[in-house]
Design an enzyme around this catalytic site. Structure first.
Site, PDB file in Angstrom:
ATOM      1  N   CYS A  23      41.581  91.585  -9.695  1.00 33.64           N
ATOM      2  CA  CYS A  23      41.734  90.289 -10.355  1.00 33.64           C
ATOM      3  C   CYS A  23      40.464  89.467 -10.178  1.00 33.64           C
ATOM      4  O   CYS A  23      39.629  89.755  -9.319  1.00 33.64           O
ATOM      5  CB  CYS A  23      42.921  89.528  -9.783  1.00 33.64           C
ATOM      6  SG  CYS A  23      42.719  89.137  -8.030  1.00 33.64           S
ATOM      7  N   CYS A  26      39.996  87.900  -6.726  1.00 37.00           N
ATOM      8  CA  CYS A  26      39.468  88.827  -5.710  1.00 37.00           C
ATOM      9  C   CYS A  26      37.961  88.976  -5.873  1.00 37.00           C
ATOM     10  O   CYS A  26      37.225  89.091  -4.879  1.00 37.00           O
ATOM     11  CB  CYS A  26      40.130  90.197  -5.851  1.00 37.00           C
ATOM     12  SG  CYS A  26      41.918  90.085  -5.939  1.00 37.00           S
ATOM     13  N   ASP A 412      15.047  80.531 -41.332  1.00 36.00           N
ATOM     14  CA  ASP A 412      13.668  80.772 -41.732  1.00 36.00           C
ATOM     15  C   ASP A 412      13.731  81.548 -43.047  1.00 36.00           C
ATOM     16  O   ASP A 412      14.616  82.381 -43.225  1.00 36.00           O
ATOM     17  CB  ASP A 412      12.963  81.597 -40.646  1.00 36.00           C
ATOM     18  CG  ASP A 412      11.519  81.869 -40.987  1.00 36.00           C
ATOM     19  OD1 ASP A 412      10.867  80.988 -41.549  1.00 36.00           O
ATOM     20  OD2 ASP A 412      11.045  82.992 -40.698  1.00 36.00           O
TER      21      ASP A 412
END
Length: 723
Positions: A23, A26, A412
C-alpha cells in the site's frame, strides 16, 4: 546552501527496485525509515514504479532492514534487464494457481468457517469456538499485527496501527467473530489494492517486453546472435521480415515497412530505406534491413521512455501532495475521535462502557485511510501508462493535472501546424516559347547552385517528375542579394526572383497582372518567385510549407473540448501567417515574432488564462516552452532534446494525439477529484452512524473495503480511455 543540500549534491543518487509494497502508506513508512539510516541524506519512494531513489551509500541489508516491517526485497536498478526480469516474473506469477498464491488468506477463511460452525453448535463462549476464531485472526492478520505492534511501541500511527488497536480492543470485549471477519476483510482489501497497483504498473512494464533481448549481428564477416547488452555502437544488425528490431539505429541497406506503434502510437507502418532511423521495439514487416547501431541499449528510445515514465510516476501531483499532507494529520485525529467516542458517553452520559468502547473501535476501523491514500497514485499510474502506449509521454502527475486544467494553447507554426518541409505548390507557364519541363530543368539547375532554403523544394519537384538537371551547364551564375539569382544557359541569361528584380532589369512584358498574380499567391501563405529573361517573363512559381492535413481537425477538436483560445505564433510575414492561421481556424494569429516576442506573448496568455500550453518542436522556442504551464514537444521519437526538455512529448510527430492527451488529462483530473471526494465522504457518512450508535465493526470494514475497491476500479478506468 544548507548542509543536507550540499551533501545531496556530493552523493550520487542511486535507484533501487523494491518488491513487496502492499500500500501507499507502507511506501511512505519505508521512505521515512530509509531517511533515518546513518549516511543517507535523502530518499524518495516512487510507489507507482516500485522504486526508491537514495542520496547516500546504504547497503542492501540496511535498506531491507528499513523495509523489514513488510518483508520488502531491495535490489539495485539495472534499468532494462531488471524490468525484463520483472515482466518475466509477472508472467510466472500469473500462472501460479489461485489457491497457492492466497494460501494464507484461504486458511484463515477456513478457520473462520469452522469457528461459525462451532458457534452455532457449541455457543459463543465455548473455548473451541474462541480458539478457532483466534486461529483465523492470527493466520490472516500476522503481518498486520507485526507492523501494528511495532508502530504502537514507536508511537507511529498509520492504518495498521488503527487496525491493530481495534482488533485488540475487540478481543478484550469478546467480539471474537466480528474481529476475525474484520481481519480477513482487511487482508482482502490489501490484496485488492496490491492487485490494482500491479495492474497499473504492468501497463508500463509491458512496454519493455516489446524489445527482443538478442539481435543478429554481422561481425568479421559472420552473422551471430548477440545479447543486446553486448552490442556496440557501429555494429551492423540484420533484421529479417517479421522480426522485431532490438536496437536503435540507421538503415544502411534494404527497404521495408516498419510498424512503429509501440514507440510513436502510429497505426500505419512507416516506409524505411537507407539513412532512415529505426527504433528498438518496432516491427519489421516486409523486407530485410541492415541497420548500423547508433545507441547503446540503455540509451535507446524505448529505454528512455520506460525510464521517463517511471520517473513520472514518482512525481507527486498537487492532489497527491494534498492527500499526503491530509493523511499525516488524519490518522492521529481519528485515534483521538475514537478515544472520545469510547470514553465520553460512559463518563458523562451514563452510557454502557461495552457499547461505546465497541463504537470507538468501529471508529478506528472506519478511519483507515486506504481508499484516500490510493485514490491519486492509481489514477496517475493508469493515465500515464495508457498515454505512453498511445505515443504520448507525460512526464509527471503534476503535468497530467495541469494539462487537464488548460484554457489556452499556443502553437509554433513551422513543423507543428505545418509539416516544416517546403514544397512547390504552383508552377504556371506564362510564355509558350518554352516547354514546361525544359524550363523546370533550367530553373532546378540554377536553384541547385543557390543556397536558398526553398531550393530543396524545387529540386524535389524535378526529381519527382524525373526531370534531369545535373547535366545542364550554367555559366556566370550569381546571387543578387535580397532579390534573386541569375545564370546563363545555352547563351540565354535567366533570372529567378521577386517582382522588384524584374522591375530593376526593365523586362518589357512585366505588367500589373503578373504583380497581382504574385500578390494572390503571397496572400495564400506562399513564397512566390518569377522566372524570366531580360526580354520576357516565362513563369511564376510558388513554394510553401504545407499545412498538416490534421491541423484543422485538431484545432476544431480542441475548441470542442472547451479550450478557450488557440493561438498560432510565427516569425513569418503577416500574409503567410494569416493564410495558414485562417485555414486551420485558430482563435488568434501572432506573426513576425522574435523568440523574445513569443516568450512575452506566452506570459501575457498566462496572466489572462492561467493554464497555458505551448506546442513546439522541443528545440526551437525553448524560452516560450519553458514559460508555459505545460511545454508540449512534437516528434520526440529519437529526439533527445524534446524528450528531456518538454513536459509532454507527442512521440510520433502526430498532432492528433494532442486532443487525446487533453481529454485523458481531464478525465484523470475528474477521477482524482471524485476518488478523493468519495473516500472522504464515505468515512464521514460512516462516522455519522456513531451518533445513533449504529456503527458496527462490519459496517466500518465494509465501508473501507468498498471505498478502496471503488476508488481502485475508478482509477483503472483510465487505462481504457481511447483516442
Amino acid at each position: 546552501m544548507r548542509l543536507d543540500e550540499a551533501a545531496k549534491t556530493i552523493d550520487e543518487k542511486k535507484v533501487y527496485r523494491v518488491e513487496g509494497f502492499s500500500c501507499a502508506n507502507c511506501a511512505g513508512k519505508f521512505e521515512n525509515n530509509v531517511k533515518k539510516i546513518p549516511g543517507v541524506h535523502d530518499a524518495k519512494v516512487n510507489f507507482g514504479a516500485s522504486k526508491i531513489s537514495v542520496y547516500g551509500k546504504p547497503s542492501i541489508e540496511e535498506l531491507e532492514r528499513a523495509g523489514a516491517f513488510e518483508d520488502l526485497k531491495v535490489a539495485p536498478e539495472k534499468r532494462r534487464q531488471q524490468t525484463i526480469e520483472e515482466v518475466e516474473k509477472g508472467k510466472k506469477d500469473e500462472k501460479v494457481p489461485f489457491h497457492k498464491k492466497h494460501s494464507t488468506l484461504l486458511t484463515s477463511i477456513l478457520f473462520l468457517v469452522f469457528g461459525y460452525l462451532s458457534l452455532f453448535v457449541n455457543g459463543e463462549e465455548n473455548i473451541v469456538t474462541i480458539l478457532l476464531f483466534l486461529a483465523s485472526m492470527l493466520i490472516g492478520g500476522l503481518s498486520l499485527f507485526k507492523v501494528g505492534f511495532q508502530n504502537l511501541l514507536r508511537f507511529e500511527f498509520d492504518m495498521r496501527t488503527l487496525m491493530t488497536v481495534a482488533v485488540i480492543g475487540g478481543a478484550i470485549i469478546g467480539e471474537w467473530a466480528e474481529v476475525s471477519v474484520v481481519v480477513i476483510l482487511f487482508a482482502i482489501s490489501e490484496a485488492m489494492e496490491r492487485f490494482s497497483m500491479d495492474r497499473a504498473r504492468q501497463s508500463i512494464r509491458s512496454l519493455m517486453d516489446i524489445a527482443p533481448n538478442e539481435a543478429l549481428v554481422r561481425r568479421n564477416g559472420k552473422e551471430i546472435m548477440v545479447h543486446v547488452d553486448d552490442i556496440a555502437v557501429g555494429d551492423i544488425m540484420i533484421v529479417k521480415p517479421g522480426q522485431k528490431i532490438a536496437m536503435d539505429g540507421v538503415v544502411v541497406n534494404g527497404y521495408s515497412a516498419v510498424n512503429q506503434a509501440a514507440i510513436t502510437g502510429e497505426s500505419v507502418p512507416v516506409a524505411k530505406t537507407i539513412n532512415n532511423d529505426v527504433f528498438a521495439g518496432t516491427l519489421n514487416e516486409e523486407g530485410l534491413l541492415e541497420v548500423r547501431i547508433t545507441k547503446l541499449i540503455e540509451d535507446t528510445t524505448i529505454s528512455k521512455i520506460i525510464h521517463l515514465v517511471e520517473e513520472a510516476q514518482g512525481e507527486r501531483a498537487p492532489a497527491q501532495a494534498f492527500v499526503d499532507k491530509f493523511a499525516k494529520y488524519y490518522t492521529p485525529i481519528i485515534m483521538v475521535i475514537a478515544a472520545l467516542v469510547a470514553v465520553i458517553p460512559p463518563l458523562f452520559f451514563e452510557g454502557s462502557w461495552e457499547t461505546w468502547v465497541y463504537q470507538g473501535l468501529a471508529v478506528l476501523v472506519v478511519g483507515c485511510p486506504c481508499a484516500l491514500v490510493i485514490s491519486t497514485p492509481i489514477a496517475i499510474v493508469s493515465a500515464i501508462g495508457n498515454a505512453a502506449k498511445k505515443g504520448v509521454l507525460v512526464k509527471g502527475g503534476v503535468h497530467l493535472e495541469e494539462m487537464g486544467n488548460l484554457k489556452a494553447i499556443a502553437f509554433d507554426k513551422t513543423g507543428t501546424l505545418t509539416k516544416g518541409v517546403p514544397v512547390v505548390t504552383d508552377y504556371n507557364l506564362l510564355d509558350n516559347q518554352m516547354e514546361e519541363k525544359a524550363l523546370l530543368s533550367i530553373i532546378t539547375a540554377l536553384e541547385y547552385r543557390s543556397q536558398h532554403p526553398l531550393a530543396s523544394a524545387i529540386m524535389k519537384k524535378a526529381e519527382g517528375e524525373n526531370i534531369s538537371y545535373s547535366a545542364v551547364i550554367v555559366e556566370g551564375f550569381s546571387s543578387i542579394t535580397g532579390r534573386g539569382i541569375k545564370g546563363t544557359v545555352n547563351g540565354t541569361t535567366y533570372y529567378i526572383g521577386s517582382p522588384k528584380l524584374f522591375k530593376e532589369i526593365s523586362v518589357t512584358d512585366f505588367d500589373p497582372d503578373i504583380e497581382e498574380k504574385v500578390r494572390t499567391l503571397q496572400n495564400q501563405g506562399k513564397t512566390a518567385m518569377i522566372i524570366g529573361t531580360e526580354q520576357s517573363v516565362l513563369a511564376v512559381m510558388a513554394v510553401a510549407d504545407e499545412v498538416r492535413e490534421t491541423s484543422k481537425d485538431v484545432i476544431r477538436k480542441l475548441h470542442q473540448l472547451g479550450i478557450e483560445k488557440t493561438v498560432m505564433l510565427t516569425g513569418d510575414n503577416k500574409g503567410t501567417a494569416d493564410a495558414i492561421g485562417g485555414f486551420v481556424e485558430v482563435s488568434d494569429i501572432q506573426a513576425e515574432l522574435m523568440p523574445q516576442d513569443k516568450l512575452d506573448y506566452i506570459k501575457q496568455l498566462r496572466s489572462e488564462h492561467g493554464f497555458v500550453a505551448m506546442v513546439g518542436d522541443g528545440v526551437n522556442d525553448a524560452p516560450a516552452l519553458a514559460a508555459s504551464t505545460v511545454g508540449i514537444a512534437m516528434g520526440g521519437a529519437g529526439t533527445d532534446t524534446a524528450m528531456e526538455t518538454a513536459d509532454v512529448v507527442l512521440m510520433g510527430d502526430d498532432l492528433r494525439k494532442l486532443p487525446f492527451a487533453v481529454r485523458l488529462s481531464r478525465k484523470a483530473l475528474n477521477i482524482i477529484k471524485a476518488n478523493i471526494g468519495f473516500a472522504i465522504a464515505i468515512k464521514f457518512i460512516a462516522l455519522l452512524l456513531v451518533i445513533p450508535g449504529w456503527l458496527t465493526l462490519w459496517i466500518a470494514i465494509l465501508s473501507d473495503m468498498g471505498a478502496t475497491l471503488l476508488v481502485a476500479l475508478n482509477g483503472l478506468r483510465l487505462m481504457r480511455v481511447k483516442e
